[in-house]
Design a protein around this motif. Sequence first.
Motif, PDB file in Angstrom:
ATOM      1  N   ALA A  38      14.594  -2.072   4.375  1.00  0.00           N
ATOM      2  CA  ALA A  38      15.846  -2.783   4.205  1.00  0.00           C
ATOM      3  C   ALA A  38      15.658  -2.948   2.529  1.00  0.00           C
ATOM      4  O   ALA A  38      16.946  -3.140   2.015  1.00  0.00           O
ATOM      5  CB  ALA A  38      15.527  -4.137   4.681  1.00  0.00           C
ATOM      6  N   ARG A  39      14.657  -2.791   1.898  1.00  0.00           N
ATOM      7  CA  ARG A  39      14.785  -2.962   0.292  1.00  0.00           C
ATOM      8  C   ARG A  39      14.766  -1.504  -0.410  1.00  0.00           C
ATOM      9  O   ARG A  39      15.147  -1.672  -1.381  1.00  0.00           O
ATOM     10  CB  ARG A  39      13.536  -3.496  -0.324  1.00  0.00           C
ATOM     11  N   GLY A  40      14.979  -0.514   0.668  1.00  0.00           N
ATOM     12  CA  GLY A  40      15.012   0.695  -0.031  1.00  0.00           C
ATOM     13  C   GLY A  40      13.926   1.366  -0.741  1.00  0.00           C
ATOM     14  O   GLY A  40      13.899   1.975  -1.749  1.00  0.00           O
ATOM     15  N   LEU A  41      12.859   1.034  -0.137  1.00  0.00           N
ATOM     16  CA  LEU A  41      11.558   1.499  -1.010  1.00  0.00           C
ATOM     17  C   LEU A  41      10.753   2.481  -0.404  1.00  0.00           C
ATOM     18  O   LEU A  41      10.635   2.259   0.978  1.00  0.00           O
ATOM     19  CB  LEU A  41      10.545   0.164  -1.372  1.00  0.00           C
ATOM     20  N   ALA A  42       9.960   3.258  -0.797  1.00  0.00           N
ATOM     21  CA  ALA A  42       9.041   4.191  -0.240  1.00  0.00           C
ATOM     22  C   ALA A  42       7.774   3.605  -0.106  1.00  0.00           C
ATOM     23  O   ALA A  42       7.415   2.394  -0.853  1.00  0.00           O
ATOM     24  CB  ALA A  42       8.933   5.421  -0.962  1.00  0.00           C
ATOM     25  N   PRO A  43       6.883   3.977   0.863  1.00  0.00           N
ATOM     26  CA  PRO A  43       5.468   3.580   0.718  1.00  0.00           C
ATOM     27  C   PRO A  43       4.890   3.726  -0.448  1.00  0.00           C
ATOM     28  O   PRO A  43       3.948   3.178  -0.977  1.00  0.00           O
ATOM     29  CB  PRO A  43       4.963   4.348   1.947  1.00  0.00           C
ATOM     30  N   GLU A  44       5.163   4.750  -1.189  1.00  0.00           N
ATOM     31  CA  GLU A  44       4.746   5.016  -2.593  1.00  0.00           C
ATOM     32  C   GLU A  44       4.907   4.013  -3.692  1.00  0.00           C
ATOM     33  O   GLU A  44       4.182   4.142  -4.583  1.00  0.00           O
ATOM     34  CB  GLU A  44       4.933   6.485  -2.977  1.00  0.00           C
ATOM     35  N   ASP A  45       6.092   3.405  -3.363  1.00  0.00           N
ATOM     36  CA  ASP A  45       6.535   2.306  -4.184  1.00  0.00           C
ATOM     37  C   ASP A  45       5.707   1.105  -3.963  1.00  0.00           C
ATOM     38  O   ASP A  45       5.338   0.498  -4.845  1.00  0.00           O
ATOM     39  CB  ASP A  45       8.062   2.163  -4.097  1.00  0.00           C
ATOM     40  N   VAL A  46       5.431   0.699  -2.524  1.00  0.00           N
ATOM     41  CA  VAL A  46       4.895  -0.579  -2.308  1.00  0.00           C
ATOM     42  C   VAL A  46       3.350  -0.723  -2.454  1.00  0.00           C
ATOM     43  O   VAL A  46       2.788  -1.592  -3.147  1.00  0.00           O
ATOM     44  CB  VAL A  46       5.230  -0.764  -0.742  1.00  0.00           C
ATOM     45  N   ALA A  47       2.729   0.478  -2.190  1.00  0.00           N
ATOM     46  CA  ALA A  47       1.323   0.356  -2.059  1.00  0.00           C
ATOM     47  C   ALA A  47       0.618   0.258  -3.439  1.00  0.00           C
ATOM     48  O   ALA A  47      -0.150  -0.738  -3.614  1.00  0.00           O
ATOM     49  CB  ALA A  47       0.848   1.718  -1.574  1.00  0.00           C
ATOM     50  N   PRO A  48       1.015   0.923  -4.776  1.00  0.00           N
ATOM     51  CA  PRO A  48       0.383   0.635  -5.969  1.00  0.00           C
ATOM     52  C   PRO A  48       1.089  -0.763  -6.481  1.00  0.00           C
ATOM     53  O   PRO A  48       0.167  -1.388  -7.193  1.00  0.00           O
ATOM     54  CB  PRO A  48       0.826   1.677  -6.785  1.00  0.00           C
ATOM     55  N   GLY A  73      -1.429  -3.526  -4.870  1.00  0.00           N
ATOM     56  CA  GLY A  73      -2.587  -3.083  -5.358  1.00  0.00           C
ATOM     57  C   GLY A  73      -3.463  -2.521  -4.092  1.00  0.00           C
ATOM     58  O   GLY A  73      -4.570  -2.701  -3.783  1.00  0.00           O
ATOM     59  N   LEU A  74      -2.869  -1.619  -3.183  1.00  0.00           N
ATOM     60  CA  LEU A  74      -3.637  -0.902  -2.237  1.00  0.00           C
ATOM     61  C   LEU A  74      -3.448   0.487  -2.433  1.00  0.00           C
ATOM     62  O   LEU A  74      -2.490   1.143  -2.916  1.00  0.00           O
ATOM     63  CB  LEU A  74      -2.987  -1.563  -1.053  1.00  0.00           C
ATOM     64  N   GLU A  75      -4.296   1.306  -1.698  1.00  0.00           N
ATOM     65  CA  GLU A  75      -4.345   2.824  -1.622  1.00  0.00           C
ATOM     66  C   GLU A  75      -3.305   3.036  -0.724  1.00  0.00           C
ATOM     67  O   GLU A  75      -3.008   2.222   0.285  1.00  0.00           O
ATOM     68  CB  GLU A  75      -5.601   3.494  -1.075  1.00  0.00           C
ATOM     69  N   LEU A  76      -2.571   4.267  -0.726  1.00  0.00           N
ATOM     70  CA  LEU A  76      -1.362   4.661   0.186  1.00  0.00           C
ATOM     71  C   LEU A  76      -1.750   4.625   1.468  1.00  0.00           C
ATOM     72  O   LEU A  76      -1.079   4.060   2.218  1.00  0.00           O
ATOM     73  CB  LEU A  76      -0.767   5.932  -0.470  1.00  0.00           C
ATOM     74  N   LEU A  77      -2.918   5.408   1.868  1.00  0.00           N
ATOM     75  CA  LEU A  77      -3.353   5.515   3.172  1.00  0.00           C
ATOM     76  C   LEU A  77      -3.599   4.117   3.669  1.00  0.00           C
ATOM     77  O   LEU A  77      -3.322   3.845   5.014  1.00  0.00           O
ATOM     78  CB  LEU A  77      -4.420   6.293   3.321  1.00  0.00           C
ATOM     79  N   ALA A  78      -4.122   3.070   2.846  1.00  0.00           N
ATOM     80  CA  ALA A  78      -4.289   1.990   3.338  1.00  0.00           C
ATOM     81  C   ALA A  78      -3.239   1.232   3.881  1.00  0.00           C
ATOM     82  O   ALA A  78      -3.101   0.351   4.885  1.00  0.00           O
ATOM     83  CB  ALA A  78      -5.450   1.112   2.313  1.00  0.00           C
ATOM     84  N   TYR A  79      -2.144   1.156   2.945  1.00  0.00           N
ATOM     85  CA  TYR A  79      -1.060   0.381   3.275  1.00  0.00           C
ATOM     86  C   TYR A  79      -0.416   0.967   4.413  1.00  0.00           C
ATOM     87  O   TYR A  79       0.173   0.511   5.173  1.00  0.00           O
ATOM     88  CB  TYR A  79       0.005   0.618   1.929  1.00  0.00           C
ATOM     89  N   LEU A  80      -0.290   2.395   4.501  1.00  0.00           N
ATOM     90  CA  LEU A  80       0.407   2.951   5.557  1.00  0.00           C
ATOM     91  C   LEU A  80      -0.203   2.656   7.085  1.00  0.00           C
ATOM     92  O   LEU A  80       0.351   2.443   8.123  1.00  0.00           O
ATOM     93  CB  LEU A  80       0.425   4.401   5.455  1.00  0.00           C
ATOM     94  N   ALA A  81      -1.564   2.507   6.857  1.00  0.00           N
ATOM     95  CA  ALA A  81      -2.200   2.157   8.103  1.00  0.00           C
ATOM     96  C   ALA A  81      -1.848   0.750   8.504  1.00  0.00           C
ATOM     97  O   ALA A  81      -1.796   0.598   9.713  1.00  0.00           O
ATOM     98  CB  ALA A  81      -3.923   2.140   7.982  1.00  0.00           C
ATOM     99  N   MET A  82      -1.796  -0.164   7.664  1.00  0.00           N
ATOM    100  CA  MET A  82      -1.365  -1.610   8.113  1.00  0.00           C
ATOM    101  C   MET A  82       0.102  -1.471   8.680  1.00  0.00           C
ATOM    102  O   MET A  82       0.569  -2.304   9.269  1.00  0.00           O
ATOM    103  CB  MET A  82      -1.279  -2.423   6.792  1.00  0.00           C
ATOM    104  N   ASN A 116      -0.425  -4.760  11.266  1.00  0.00           N
ATOM    105  CA  ASN A 116      -1.416  -5.700  10.854  1.00  0.00           C
ATOM    106  C   ASN A 116      -1.715  -5.744   9.428  1.00  0.00           C
ATOM    107  O   ASN A 116      -2.554  -4.992   8.652  1.00  0.00           O
ATOM    108  CB  ASN A 116      -2.707  -5.377  11.768  1.00  0.00           C
ATOM    109  N   TRP A 117      -0.905  -6.562   8.501  1.00  0.00           N
ATOM    110  CA  TRP A 117      -1.176  -6.861   7.130  1.00  0.00           C
ATOM    111  C   TRP A 117      -2.720  -7.484   7.110  1.00  0.00           C
ATOM    112  O   TRP A 117      -2.759  -8.639   7.609  1.00  0.00           O
ATOM    113  CB  TRP A 117      -0.118  -7.824   6.694  1.00  0.00           C
ATOM    114  N   GLN A 118      -3.287  -6.934   5.902  1.00  0.00           N
ATOM    115  CA  GLN A 118      -4.392  -7.265   5.743  1.00  0.00           C
ATOM    116  C   GLN A 118      -4.904  -7.439   4.297  1.00  0.00           C
ATOM    117  O   GLN A 118      -5.988  -7.615   3.813  1.00  0.00           O
ATOM    118  CB  GLN A 118      -5.604  -6.463   6.543  1.00  0.00           C
ATOM    119  N   GLY A 119      -3.806  -7.680   3.517  1.00  0.00           N
ATOM    120  CA  GLY A 119      -4.187  -8.155   2.126  1.00  0.00           C
ATOM    121  C   GLY A 119      -4.499  -9.311   1.802  1.00  0.00           C
ATOM    122  O   GLY A 119      -4.582 -10.105   2.590  1.00  0.00           O
ATOM    123  N   THR A 120      -5.014  -9.544   0.572  1.00  0.00           N
ATOM    124  CA  THR A 120      -5.555 -10.715   0.109  1.00  0.00           C
ATOM    125  C   THR A 120      -4.268 -11.718  -0.237  1.00  0.00           C
ATOM    126  O   THR A 120      -3.346 -11.385  -0.159  1.00  0.00           O
ATOM    127  CB  THR A 120      -6.183 -10.350  -1.334  1.00  0.00           C
TER     128      THR A 120
END
Length: 237
Positions: free
Chosen positions: A94-104, A107-116, A121-125
Motif C-alpha cells: 500500500a505504501r509502494g515499498l519494496a522489501p529492500e526498502d523496509v528491511a534496512p 534494522g533487519l536483515e532482508l531474509l529475516a524481514y521476508l520470513a516475518m 509473524n512480526w518479531q521486531g523489537t
Amino acid sequence: MRRPPALPNQPGPPFNAPAARRLRAALGMGPEHVAHHLRVSYGMPYASPDLVLAWERGAAIPSSPELTALSGVLWCAPGELIGRPRTLRDHRIARGLAPEDVAPAVGLELLAYLAMEENGNWQGTERQSAVLADLFQLSLPEYITVTGREEKLAELLRRAVTTRWQAYVRPVGKLVPLDRRVIENALRALHEAYQGRMTATLAWGDTTAATDAEAGGQEFLAQAVGHFWNRVEETRP
C-alpha cells in the motif's frame, strides 16, 4: 499466454475492485488499453481485457506484482487499489515499498524481514516496531494487528467484559500504548454494554428471545476488538 499461478505463500493483497474500475473510467481508458499497457510497459504478455474486467468484477485478484503494475497504468498509488490492509505485506504494498526498502529502515536483515512477512509473524523489537509504524503510517489499531497483538487483545477483552474489567486494565495497557484512564473508560463501557445485554436476557423469560439475545452476546464478544477501538475514540480526552 497463460497467466502464471500465484505462489502459495504469497496471496495477492486485498483488492479494491470498484476503485480500479473508477480510476480506469476517470482516465478514459477501456480494459483493452489497460491490458495493452500491462503487456508493453510491464512485461505481462498474458494480460488481456478479460483479465482486467475479472479484476474489476472481483472474479480474480491481482498478485502483488500485478497490482503494482496496474497502479502504474492507472497513475495511482498502490494503496488506492488495496482494500483495508491487515498484514505486513499489505501495508508495504500500500505504501509502494519494496522489501529492500523496509528491511534496512527497521534494522533487519532482508531474509529475516521476508520470513516475518511470509509467516505473518512480526518479531521486531519495540524500537523496530516504532520505526515500522512510522514507515507504514500505521494507526494504533493497525499497529496492534500488524505486530500480532490483536488475538491476545481480543482474549483479554472477552475476559474483561465477562468478569471484572478492573483486573484487565494493566494487561491491556501492556499491549496497547494508551493512557490508563482511556483504557479504564473503554473497558468499563464495554463491560456495562455486555452485562446489560446479558442481564436483559435473563430477565425476559422468553426462551426464544433469550436465545436470540445470547447469540447477540456471543457476537458482541466476537467483535470485542472493534468495540474496544470505538470506545477508545469515544472516551479519549
